[in-house]
Enzyme design. Structure first.
Site, PDB file in Angstrom:
ATOM      1  N   GLU A 161       0.780  -1.280   0.065  1.00  0.00           N
ATOM      2  CA  GLU A 161       0.041   0.206   0.079  1.00  0.00           C
ATOM      3  C   GLU A 161       0.852   1.408   0.116  1.00  0.00           C
ATOM      4  OE1 GLU A 161      -2.670  -0.578   3.405  1.00  0.00           O
ATOM      5  OE2 GLU A 161      -3.582  -2.210   2.485  1.00  0.00           O
ATOM      6  N   GLU A 265      -6.033 -11.430  -0.526  1.00  0.00           N
ATOM      7  CA  GLU A 265      -7.057 -10.736   0.146  1.00  0.00           C
ATOM      8  C   GLU A 265      -8.364 -10.563  -0.447  1.00  0.00           C
ATOM      9  OE1 GLU A 265      -5.626  -7.171   2.108  1.00  0.00           O
ATOM     10  OE2 GLU A 265      -3.496  -7.927   1.934  1.00  0.00           O
TER      11      GLU A 265
HETATM   12  C1  XIL Z   1      -6.302  -6.598   8.243  1.00  0.00           C
HETATM   13  C2  XIL Z   1      -6.671  -7.680   9.218  1.00  0.00           C
HETATM   14  O1  XIL Z   1      -7.546  -8.657   8.757  1.00  0.00           O
HETATM   15  C3  XIL Z   1      -6.958  -7.302  10.610  1.00  0.00           C
HETATM   16  O2  XIL Z   1      -7.327  -8.573  11.496  1.00  0.00           O
HETATM   17  C4  XIL Z   1      -6.272  -6.299  11.218  1.00  0.00           C
HETATM   18  O3  XIL Z   1      -6.952  -5.604  12.287  1.00  0.00           O
HETATM   19  C5  XIL Z   1      -6.013  -5.159  10.178  1.00  0.00           C
HETATM   20  O4  XIL Z   1      -5.423  -5.725   8.949  1.00  0.00           O
HETATM   21  N1  XIL Z   1      -4.777  -4.813   3.766  1.00  0.00           N
HETATM   22  C6  XIL Z   1      -3.992  -5.738   4.359  1.00  0.00           C
HETATM   23  C7  XIL Z   1      -4.286  -6.516   5.419  1.00  0.00           C
HETATM   24  O5  XIL Z   1      -2.804  -5.584   3.639  1.00  0.00           O
HETATM   25  O6  XIL Z   1      -2.995  -6.750   6.133  1.00  0.00           O
HETATM   26  C8  XIL Z   1      -5.304  -6.102   6.181  1.00  0.00           C
HETATM   27  O7  XIL Z   1      -5.546  -7.150   7.295  1.00  0.00           O
HETATM   28  C9  XIL Z   1      -6.682  -5.698   5.214  1.00  0.00           C
HETATM   29  C10 XIL Z   1      -6.381  -4.535   4.504  1.00  0.00           C
END
Ligand code: XIL
Length: 377
Positions: A161, A265
């Site tokens: 990001e 994700e």
């Molecule tokens: C999220 C997790 O799923 C949560 O448990 C945590 O509280 C916050 O982060 N983008 C990413 C992930 O790259 O690491 C994030 O994961 C969601 C957004």
């Protein structure tokens, strides 16, 4: 850079489904077998799952997934909370689990502006660190963490990001203090720490044309410096309607010219929220309001079917581009685990994944299987 593919086994596996009674489908189906010659398929594991405290989830992971990602336990604040304190126990268990199930093991994420302790960006007096100090810390962190799992973690989200939605550089502490060198140093160091590991750039909303262009520019400029970036991870935090299949497709095609494409994700949010938010900025949250928590007694059939159709459409696209996509990873195993129960609003009942709260496959799983079967024929 491309995988060799032998397109045989999945068709055979699918052919058997027709003769299997529907009650047995849940046991018979295995996503990793279905996508065996296409791409790795997997899920992010939480702390309980990675450390052997959720055997029912582990059964799903073993049956369906050929790759795993760590939801939180390899983020800087988890694995390296204090300057000289490393917490490797959960990550060791995570890696051992992946080896046990012969999975492609992903590391997430070496450098991010979130879930990184404050001290990283400060000097001993609590003042903002200077560039040299910050980059030294970054180097030490990557050498320690990626170095520990050298030859064991197969691919790393090196930087997560770094971009704004308009394709410009995010004004994070990393960027403000170290400029573009925070990226170059990260990839250079990761390669040194584990020369064989795949190294990725990962971000959300990469279907947006401006952000897509920004990511292409960013990865190209790193590669032009001779740095290794093997692929781009498109976080799949998407909705029921948006982004369109065409928008996703345009980015898959564009990114494939630079390296492997991964859908990381993946989750489909079915709940309403007070803004037109898209993406996954973990700071973009809202106060709890029951009117956005609309399915506390279960997902209505109509929405369940919509979700199944959405997943079918998405996987039809992925399958079409299986020569470009090397991995598809769900952000969680069951709906109970999903971060979308707490984001962008805390305390909601969310339904974004393909296994329900009772560890049962949802209609979306069968819809994916059927869609791929259709694609192949
Ligand atoms: C999220 C997790 O799923 C949560 O448990 C945590 O509280 C916050 O982060 N983008 C990413 C992930 O790259 O690491 C994030 O994961 C969601 C957004």
């Amino acid at each position: 850079m491309r995988k060799n593919r032998i397109l045989v086994a999945a068709g055979v596996a699918l052919a058997t489904f027709g003769s299997v009674a529907s009650t047995n489908l849940a046991e018979e189906t295995s996503l990793k077998k279905i996508f065996k010659d296409d791409f790795y398929i997997g899920a992010a594991l939480n702390h309980r799952q990675a450390t052997g405290q959720d055997p029912k989830a582990e059964a799903i992971i073993a049956q369906h997934f050929s790759t795993i990602s760590p939801e939180n336990l390899l983020k800087w604040e988890s694995v390296h909370p204090q300057p000289t304190t490393f917490n490797y126990k959960p990550a060791d268990a995570y890696v051992a689990l992946g080896k046990k199930h012969k999975q492609f093991i992903v590391g997430h994420a070496l450098v991010w502006h979130q879930q990184t302790p404050k001290w990283v960006f400060e000097d001993e007096a609590g003042q903002p660190a200077i560039k040299e100090q910050l980059l030294k810390r970054q180097t030490e962190h990557i050498m320690a963490v990626a170095g520990r799992y050298k030859g064991q973690i197969n691919g790393w989200d090196v930087v997560n990001e770094a971009l704004n939605d308009d394709g410009t550089m995010r004004q994070s502490k990393w960027y403000k203090i170290a400029g573009d060198d925070f990226l170059a140093n990260a990839y250079q160091t990761a390669q040194k720490a584990d020369p064989k590991a795949e190294l990725y750039y990962n971000d959300y909303n990469l279907w947006k044309p401006a952000k897509r262009d920004g990511a292409i520019k960013l990865v190209k400029s790193l590669q032009a410096k001779g740095l290794k970036v093997t692929g781009i991870g498109m976080q799949g935090h998407w909705g029921l309607e948006s982004p369109s299949i065409q928008q996703i497709e345009e980015s898959i095609v564009a990114f494939s010219k630079l390296g492997n494409v991964m859908i990381t994700e993946l989750d489909i949010d079915v709940l309403p929220n007070p803004s037109n938010r898209a993406g996954a900025d973990i700071d973009a949250t809202f106060e709890f309001d029951q009117k956005y928590n609309v399915y506390t007694n279960g997902l209505p059939n109509e929405v369940q079917q919509k979700l199944a159709k959405r997943y079918a459409d998405i996987f039809t696209l992925f399958h079409k581009h299986r020569d470009k996509i090397t991995r598809v990873t769900f952000w969680g195993v069951t709906d109970a685990d999903s971060w979308l129960n707490d984001w962008p609003i805390k305390g909601r009942t969310s339904y974004p994944l393909i296994f329900d709260r009772n560890y049962q496959p949802k209609p979306a799983l069968q819809a994916i299987v059927q869609a791929v079967k259709k694609e192949k024929s």
